[in-house]
Motif scaffolding. Structure first.
Motif, mmCIF file in Angstrom:
data_model
loop_
_atom_site.group_PDB
_atom_site.id
_atom_site.type_symbol
_atom_site.label_atom_id
_atom_site.label_comp_id
_atom_site.label_asym_id
_atom_site.label_seq_id
_atom_site.Cartn_x
_atom_site.Cartn_y
_atom_site.Cartn_z
ATOM 1 N N SER A 1 74.334 17.603 43.417
ATOM 2 C CA SER A 1 74.588 16.707 42.357
ATOM 3 C C SER A 1 75.338 17.707 41.264
ATOM 4 O O SER A 1 74.592 18.851 40.887
ATOM 5 C CB SER A 1 73.613 15.994 41.709
ATOM 6 N N GLY A 2 76.353 17.403 40.521
ATOM 7 C CA GLY A 2 76.938 18.308 39.553
ATOM 8 C C GLY A 2 76.205 17.886 38.322
ATOM 9 O O GLY A 2 75.550 16.958 38.057
ATOM 10 N N PRO A 3 76.929 18.476 37.037
ATOM 11 C CA PRO A 3 76.188 18.398 35.790
ATOM 12 C C PRO A 3 76.486 16.824 35.259
ATOM 13 O O PRO A 3 75.841 16.413 34.354
ATOM 14 C CB PRO A 3 76.890 19.444 34.910
ATOM 15 N N HIS A 4 77.595 16.343 36.043
ATOM 16 C CA HIS A 4 78.122 15.183 35.412
ATOM 17 C C HIS A 4 77.609 13.746 36.354
ATOM 18 O O HIS A 4 78.233 12.804 36.179
ATOM 19 C CB HIS A 4 79.489 14.902 34.922
ATOM 20 N N GLY A 5 76.924 14.210 37.221
ATOM 21 C CA GLY A 5 76.245 13.096 38.403
ATOM 22 C C GLY A 5 77.279 12.964 39.372
ATOM 23 O O GLY A 5 77.012 12.283 40.229
ATOM 24 N N GLU A 6 78.208 13.654 39.596
ATOM 25 C CA GLU A 6 79.135 13.786 40.829
ATOM 26 C C GLU A 6 78.155 14.558 41.827
ATOM 27 O O GLU A 6 77.461 15.278 41.719
ATOM 28 C CB GLU A 6 80.361 14.313 40.578
ATOM 29 N N THR A 7 78.716 13.992 43.191
ATOM 30 C CA THR A 7 78.286 14.829 44.166
ATOM 31 C C THR A 7 79.339 15.739 44.727
ATOM 32 O O THR A 7 80.413 15.222 45.214
ATOM 33 C CB THR A 7 77.955 13.543 45.191
#
Length: 202
Positions: A129-135
């Motif tokens: 998961s990225g810092p903005h909730g993206e995968t």
């Protein structure tokens, strides 16, 4: 191979010759030690001698190589410009497994195995998961010869790589492998090494 009843004697000889030329690590008497997928490269310049060993003409040997994948589960890639035949197969391809291991869920999590010959012992891939909730997908590829504690030769991870699906990951890996392998495999083959579940042994 015997269980597949390959009745064409010449095809049997060609396949057995390929098996003889394949270097497979592990103990052949302990199936769990033998890699599921193996491969070899043949130089087209060596075809006349290989054909002589089988007892056929060189052009027939080439034709038999091309047709062998119709009889045995394998990939036969002919790189005409480089004069190289790339052949990928596995010890179980000629023998149907007793049962298949349940297919892993490859849509999340990890680490998952990456089964490319020569890279299959320590390489992994998965989702993060990225810092903005993206995968995004990541891959850490370590050549077998480097050992379990080596830094990955190829590290696909954000922010340099923003990979959203397996097809894209396979394409990125194909490009990243160019400096490390004599004949880079196509993305379609890399995808199979990312997604195909292991087979159980008899």
């Amino acid at each position: 191979m015997r269980s597949r009843d390959i009745t064409d004697e010449t095809a049997r000889k060609v396949f057995l010759l390929l098996a003889e030329l394949t270097h497979a690590p592990g103990d052949p008497y302990r199936p769990q030690d033998v890699p599921e997928v193996m491969g070899l490269e043949l130089l087209d310049a060596d075809v006349p001698e290989l054909a002589r060993r089988v007892g056929i003409a060189p052009e027939e040997f080439r034709s038999r190589l091309r047709a062998l994948r119709e009889l045995v589960r394998m990939d036969v890639l002919e790189h005409v410009a480089d004069g190289v035949w790339e052949i990928v197969y596995g010890p179980l391809y000629g023998d149907a497994p007793a049962a298949r291991v349940p297919k892993p869920d490859l849509t999340r999590g990890g680490p998952h195995a990456f089964r490319m010959p020569g890279w299959e012992q320590f390489s992994t891939w998965g989702y993060e998961s990225g810092p903005h909730g993206e995968t995004n997908l990541y891959a850490q590829l370590i050549a077998n010869q480097d050992g379990a504690h080596a830094d990955p030769r190829i590290w696909i991870t954000p922010p340099r790589y923003l990979v959203r699906d397996i097809e894209e990951l396979a394409t990125v890996i194909a490009v990243a492998l160019v400096p490390y392998v004599p004949v880079p495999p196509p993305a379609s083959l890399i995808k199979s090494w990312l997604t195909e579940p292991p087979r159980s042994f008899r």
